[in-house]
Scaffold this motif. Sequence first.
Motif, PDB file in Angstrom:
ATOM      1  N   SER A  38       0.806  -1.216   0.000  1.00 28.49           N
ATOM      2  CA  SER A  38       0.000   0.000   0.000  1.00 28.49           C
ATOM      3  C   SER A  38       0.840   1.266   0.000  1.00 28.49           C
ATOM      4  N   SER A  39       2.075   1.238   0.489  1.00 24.08           N
ATOM      5  CA  SER A  39       2.909   2.432   0.488  1.00 24.08           C
ATOM      6  C   SER A  39       3.367   2.783  -0.921  1.00 24.08           C
ATOM      7  N   GLN A  40       3.306   1.850  -1.846  1.00 20.07           N
ATOM      8  CA  GLN A  40       3.720   2.112  -3.213  1.00 20.07           C
ATOM      9  C   GLN A  40       2.534   2.240  -4.162  1.00 20.07           C
ATOM     10  N   ASP A  41       1.318   2.143  -3.658  1.00 16.27           N
ATOM     11  CA  ASP A  41       0.138   2.236  -4.510  1.00 16.27           C
ATOM     12  C   ASP A  41      -0.007   3.601  -5.154  1.00 16.27           C
ATOM     13  N   ASP A  42       0.537   4.637  -4.534  1.00 16.23           N
ATOM     14  CA  ASP A  42       0.404   5.982  -5.064  1.00 16.23           C
ATOM     15  C   ASP A  42       1.431   6.293  -6.144  1.00 16.23           C
ATOM     16  N   LEU A  43       2.373   5.390  -6.383  1.00 19.30           N
ATOM     17  CA  LEU A  43       3.384   5.614  -7.405  1.00 19.30           C
ATOM     18  C   LEU A  43       2.817   5.320  -8.786  1.00 19.30           C
ATOM     19  N   CYS A  44       3.153   6.175  -9.732  1.00 13.06           N
ATOM     20  CA  CYS A  44       2.797   5.935 -11.126  1.00 13.06           C
ATOM     21  C   CYS A  44       3.803   4.940 -11.691  1.00 13.06           C
ATOM     22  N   LEU A  45       3.331   3.869 -12.287  1.00 10.61           N
ATOM     23  CA  LEU A  45       4.214   2.884 -12.908  1.00 10.61           C
ATOM     24  C   LEU A  45       4.386   3.239 -14.381  1.00 10.61           C
ATOM     25  N   LEU A  46       5.617   3.525 -14.763  1.00 14.15           N
ATOM     26  CA  LEU A  46       5.958   3.915 -16.123  1.00 14.15           C
ATOM     27  C   LEU A  46       6.818   2.829 -16.749  1.00 14.15           C
ATOM     28  N   ALA A  47       6.350   2.227 -17.835  1.00 14.82           N
ATOM     29  CA  ALA A  47       7.100   1.180 -18.526  1.00 14.82           C
ATOM     30  C   ALA A  47       7.878   1.788 -19.682  1.00 14.82           C
ATOM     31  N   VAL A  48       9.164   1.450 -19.752  1.00 20.70           N
ATOM     32  CA  VAL A  48      10.011   1.894 -20.853  1.00 20.70           C
ATOM     33  C   VAL A  48      10.785   0.678 -21.382  1.00 20.70           C
ATOM     34  N   PRO A  49      11.219   0.741 -22.643  1.00 24.21           N
ATOM     35  CA  PRO A  49      12.000  -0.371 -23.186  1.00 24.21           C
ATOM     36  C   PRO A  49      13.272  -0.599 -22.384  1.00 24.21           C
ATOM     37  N   LYS A  50      13.640  -1.852 -22.197  1.00 24.02           N
ATOM     38  CA  LYS A  50      14.792  -2.170 -21.355  1.00 24.02           C
ATOM     39  C   LYS A  50      16.122  -2.108 -22.080  1.00 24.02           C
ATOM     40  N   LYS A  51      16.123  -2.053 -23.417  1.00 27.26           N
ATOM     41  CA  LYS A  51      17.386  -1.958 -24.145  1.00 27.26           C
ATOM     42  C   LYS A  51      17.123  -1.509 -25.574  1.00 27.26           C
ATOM     43  N   GLY A  52      18.181  -1.208 -26.284  1.00 27.48           N
ATOM     44  CA  GLY A  52      18.079  -0.886 -27.697  1.00 27.48           C
ATOM     45  C   GLY A  52      17.883   0.582 -28.007  1.00 27.48           C
ATOM     46  N   ARG A  53      17.569   0.846 -29.263  1.00 22.69           N
ATOM     47  CA  ARG A  53      17.409   2.212 -29.763  1.00 22.69           C
ATOM     48  C   ARG A  53      16.291   2.947 -29.041  1.00 22.69           C
ATOM     49  N   LEU A  54      15.180   2.269 -28.809  1.00 23.25           N
ATOM     50  CA  LEU A  54      14.058   2.910 -28.114  1.00 23.25           C
ATOM     51  C   LEU A  54      14.408   3.237 -26.666  1.00 23.25           C
ATOM     52  N   TYR A  55      15.204   2.395 -26.028  1.00 24.79           N
ATOM     53  CA  TYR A  55      15.651   2.652 -24.659  1.00 24.79           C
ATOM     54  C   TYR A  55      16.400   3.984 -24.609  1.00 24.79           C
ATOM     55  N   GLU A  56      17.335   4.176 -25.535  1.00 30.12           N
ATOM     56  CA  GLU A  56      18.118   5.417 -25.561  1.00 30.12           C
ATOM     57  C   GLU A  56      17.218   6.631 -25.803  1.00 30.12           C
ATOM     58  N   LYS A  57      16.277   6.507 -26.732  1.00 31.03           N
ATOM     59  CA  LYS A  57      15.364   7.622 -27.023  1.00 31.03           C
ATOM     60  C   LYS A  57      14.484   7.950 -25.818  1.00 31.03           C
ATOM     61  N   CYS A  58      14.011   6.917 -25.120  1.00 28.73           N
ATOM     62  CA  CYS A  58      13.172   7.148 -23.941  1.00 28.73           C
ATOM     63  C   CYS A  58      13.959   7.808 -22.820  1.00 28.73           C
ATOM     64  N   LEU A  59      15.225   7.424 -22.650  1.00 29.91           N
ATOM     65  CA  LEU A  59      16.057   8.069 -21.632  1.00 29.91           C
ATOM     66  C   LEU A  59      16.234   9.551 -21.938  1.00 29.91           C
ATOM     67  N   GLU A  60      16.447   9.877 -23.216  1.00 27.23           N
ATOM     68  CA  GLU A  60      16.555  11.278 -23.619  1.00 27.23           C
ATOM     69  C   GLU A  60      15.267  12.028 -23.305  1.00 27.23           C
ATOM     70  N   LEU A  61      14.138  11.416 -23.626  1.00 27.33           N
ATOM     71  CA  LEU A  61      12.836  12.032 -23.384  1.00 27.33           C
ATOM     72  C   LEU A  61      12.613  12.262 -21.889  1.00 27.33           C
ATOM     73  N   LEU A  62      12.869  11.260 -21.077  1.00 25.99           N
ATOM     74  CA  LEU A  62      12.668  11.382 -19.634  1.00 25.99           C
ATOM     75  C   LEU A  62      13.593  12.444 -19.038  1.00 25.99           C
ATOM     76  N   LYS A  63      14.831  12.456 -19.472  1.00 21.99           N
ATOM     77  CA  LYS A  63      15.775  13.464 -18.985  1.00 21.99           C
ATOM     78  C   LYS A  63      15.302  14.862 -19.358  1.00 21.99           C
ATOM     79  N   GLY A  64      14.767  15.003 -20.572  1.00 23.12           N
ATOM     80  CA  GLY A  64      14.284  16.294 -21.051  1.00 23.12           C
ATOM     81  C   GLY A  64      13.106  16.847 -20.264  1.00 23.12           C
ATOM     82  N   VAL A  65      12.311  15.980 -19.665  1.00 26.21           N
ATOM     83  CA  VAL A  65      11.160  16.442 -18.882  1.00 26.21           C
ATOM     84  C   VAL A  65      11.445  16.425 -17.380  1.00 26.21           C
TER      85      VAL A  65
END
Length: 113
Positions: A38-65
């Motif tokens: 229950s202490s973690q129920d308020d956390l938003c779960l965000l799924a991102v690719p674990k490796k590859g080209r999309l992983y790198e792009k998602c890291l850039e996006l997350l860092k940017g925001v």
Amino acid sequence: VLPTSRLLRLRGCGSVCVCGKRGAMAANGRAAEGGADSSQDDLCLLAVPKKGRLYEKCLELLKGVGVSFTRAARQDIAFCDSLPIKIVFLPAKDIAQFVGEGNVDIGLTGQDM
């Protein structure tokens, strides 16, 4: 297949954001199971690719925001340092299914052509 209202195309990175709601009914009609306490129920779960080209792009996006996190080696879960977000690293092809079944709240993944 998810309704188009739940898909957001992210400009410049070729990714798609899939939005869902944990606790929704899974595709098989059963309620999605949650393993968090229950202490973690308020956390938003965000799924991102674990490796590859999309992983790198998602890291850039997350860092940017402003989403910063520390990911331990060989761990597929990380906690955001400044926001109530838990980041789950999944194979890119599985992210839409996890969102659709209500196992994660939001997913960033590629679009199959």
